[in-house]
Design a protein around this motif. Structure first.
Motif, PDB file in Angstrom:
ATOM      1  N   PHE A 128       7.259   4.695  15.192  1.00 19.76           N
ATOM      2  CA  PHE A 128       5.845   5.163  14.856  1.00 19.76           C
ATOM      3  C   PHE A 128       5.965   6.072  13.813  1.00 19.76           C
ATOM      4  O   PHE A 128       4.840   6.693  13.523  1.00 19.76           O
ATOM      5  N   GLY A 129       6.803   6.314  13.216  1.00 22.79           N
ATOM      6  CA  GLY A 129       6.971   7.344  12.063  1.00 22.79           C
ATOM      7  C   GLY A 129       6.591   6.719  10.917  1.00 22.79           C
ATOM      8  O   GLY A 129       6.860   5.372  10.687  1.00 22.79           O
ATOM      9  N   THR A 130       6.294   7.183   9.779  1.00 22.01           N
ATOM     10  CA  THR A 130       5.763   6.408   8.429  1.00 22.01           C
ATOM     11  C   THR A 130       6.035   7.279   7.363  1.00 22.01           C
ATOM     12  O   THR A 130       6.216   8.599   7.373  1.00 22.01           O
ATOM     13  N   VAL A 131       6.229   6.508   6.273  1.00 25.02           N
ATOM     14  CA  VAL A 131       6.324   7.036   4.716  1.00 25.02           C
ATOM     15  C   VAL A 131       4.938   6.765   4.340  1.00 25.02           C
ATOM     16  O   VAL A 131       4.472   5.722   4.111  1.00 25.02           O
ATOM     17  N   ASN A 132       4.191   8.031   4.029  1.00 25.18           N
ATOM     18  CA  ASN A 132       2.824   7.519   3.423  1.00 25.18           C
ATOM     19  C   ASN A 132       2.720   7.546   2.014  1.00 25.18           C
ATOM     20  O   ASN A 132       3.397   8.419   1.250  1.00 25.18           O
ATOM     21  N   PRO A 133       1.817   6.722   1.404  1.00 24.90           N
ATOM     22  CA  PRO A 133       1.603   6.519  -0.082  1.00 24.90           C
ATOM     23  C   PRO A 133       0.816   7.695  -0.654  1.00 24.90           C
ATOM     24  O   PRO A 133      -0.409   7.856   0.232  1.00 24.90           O
ATOM     25  N   VAL A 134       1.183   8.406  -1.395  1.00 28.83           N
ATOM     26  CA  VAL A 134       0.486   9.601  -2.060  1.00 28.83           C
ATOM     27  C   VAL A 134       0.269   9.498  -3.522  1.00 28.83           C
ATOM     28  O   VAL A 134       1.045   8.972  -4.263  1.00 28.83           O
ATOM     29  N   ALA A 135      -0.992   9.845  -3.956  1.00 30.25           N
ATOM     30  CA  ALA A 135      -1.018   9.915  -5.538  1.00 30.25           C
ATOM     31  C   ALA A 135       0.149  10.947  -6.222  1.00 30.25           C
ATOM     32  O   ALA A 135       0.239  10.762  -7.339  1.00 30.25           O
TER      33      ALA A 135
END
Length: 287
Positions: A128-135
């Motif tokens: 349930f953990g994630t690596v989020n795409p960011v700008a």
């Protein structure tokens, strides 16, 4: 010679890894469906609830700080200890009116359910953990973390299996808890405290109170140091009271009334996630 009087057991509470009597020293009679007096249990008060919350809060940091793998080992150890005390729980459930076959089934499912949640302790963050795409040039991680102190309100049905099904997902992710056991059928809940005491669960992680549940619900759900409520009582007035009390301190409330605690749907990682908060961390690339 007169017939011998049976010495009935008085079941005490389980708080902070010990078995204290209620602060008021009051007890009440436990009777089987036929009305026979089979045991006594402590009748807890507001002071007992407050003491249990203090203990649970003090245990939270240490328990949540343990490795997920170690928490899994401890849940598995609880299952091992329960396996070794099956006969005791069969006898207690039979005293409360259960048939022997049904009592054995309830205990076996309880053991299997503990093992199920033991297996999830070191996987919940990965799933349930994630690596989020960011700008921007950052790494952005979202990870579930335990909520804190959880109040558990147990039902009258399946007195052992229901408690195991409520407690296991709550403590698997690092929460501590206070259980308000069934007023009518508290024996298995307190005996489960004896199992916890003989296992490796740190003192204060699980605390079990007995007595008039209606008297204690308000004290538990209005306490400002309780972070969430896990309710298994299917009563509209009780649910309304819990929701109103929780709104004062913005507690998370999950209503989970069930008719059959043996169903596999109670083995669900989302029950663990219900008592976790998602925390997001930013980290600059290259630092």
């Amino acid at each position: 010679m007169s017939d011998r009087l049976e010495v009935l057991k008085t079941y005490k509470t389980y708080v902070g890894g010990k078995f204290p009597r209620s602060e008021s020293n009051r007890i009440y009679r436990i009777e089987n469906p036929g009305g026979k007096h089979i045991a006594n249990a402590c009748r807890c008060t507001r002071k007992d609830v407050r003491d249990a919350v203090v203990v649970a809060r003090s245990a939270f940091d240490g328990w949540s700080g343990r490795s997920a793998y170690n928490r899994g080992q401890i849940l598995y150890r609880i299952a091992e200890m329960l396996e070794g005390r099956k006969d005791q729980f069969v006898n207690e459930l039979e005293l409360l009116g259960a048939k022997k076959k049904n009592a054995q089934k309830e205990i076996e499912i309880s053991i299997d359910r503990l093992i199920y949640y033991a297996g999830w302790t070191d996987k919940i963050s990965q799933v349930f953990g994630t690596v989020n795409p960011v700008a921007s040039s950052h790494f952005n991680f979202s990870m579930p973390e335990p909520t804190g102190v959880v109040g558990i309100i147990g039902p009258d049905e399946s007195p052992l299996l229901s408690i195991v099904s409520l407690v296991a997902p709550v403590i698997a992710c690092g929460n501590s808890c206070i259980i308000l056991a069934s007023t009518e059928n508290p024996l298995s809940a307190v005996s489960f405290g004896e199992v916890l005491h003989a296992s490796d669960v740190p003192a204060g992680v699980v605390n079990i109170l007995t007595g008039n549940r209606d008297e204690m619900v308000n004290h538990l759900t209005t306490h400002m140091d309780v972070n969430a409520i896990f309710n298994a009582i299917n009563d509209s007035e009780t649910k309304k009271q819990l929701d109103e009390n929780a709104s004062i301190s913005v507690k998370r409330v999950k209503h989970y009334s069930q008719s059959d605690w043996s169903e596999e749907k109670h083995e669900n990682p989302y029950l663990i996630l219900d008592f976790m908060e998602t925390k997001t961390t930013w980290h600059p690339v290259g630092a």
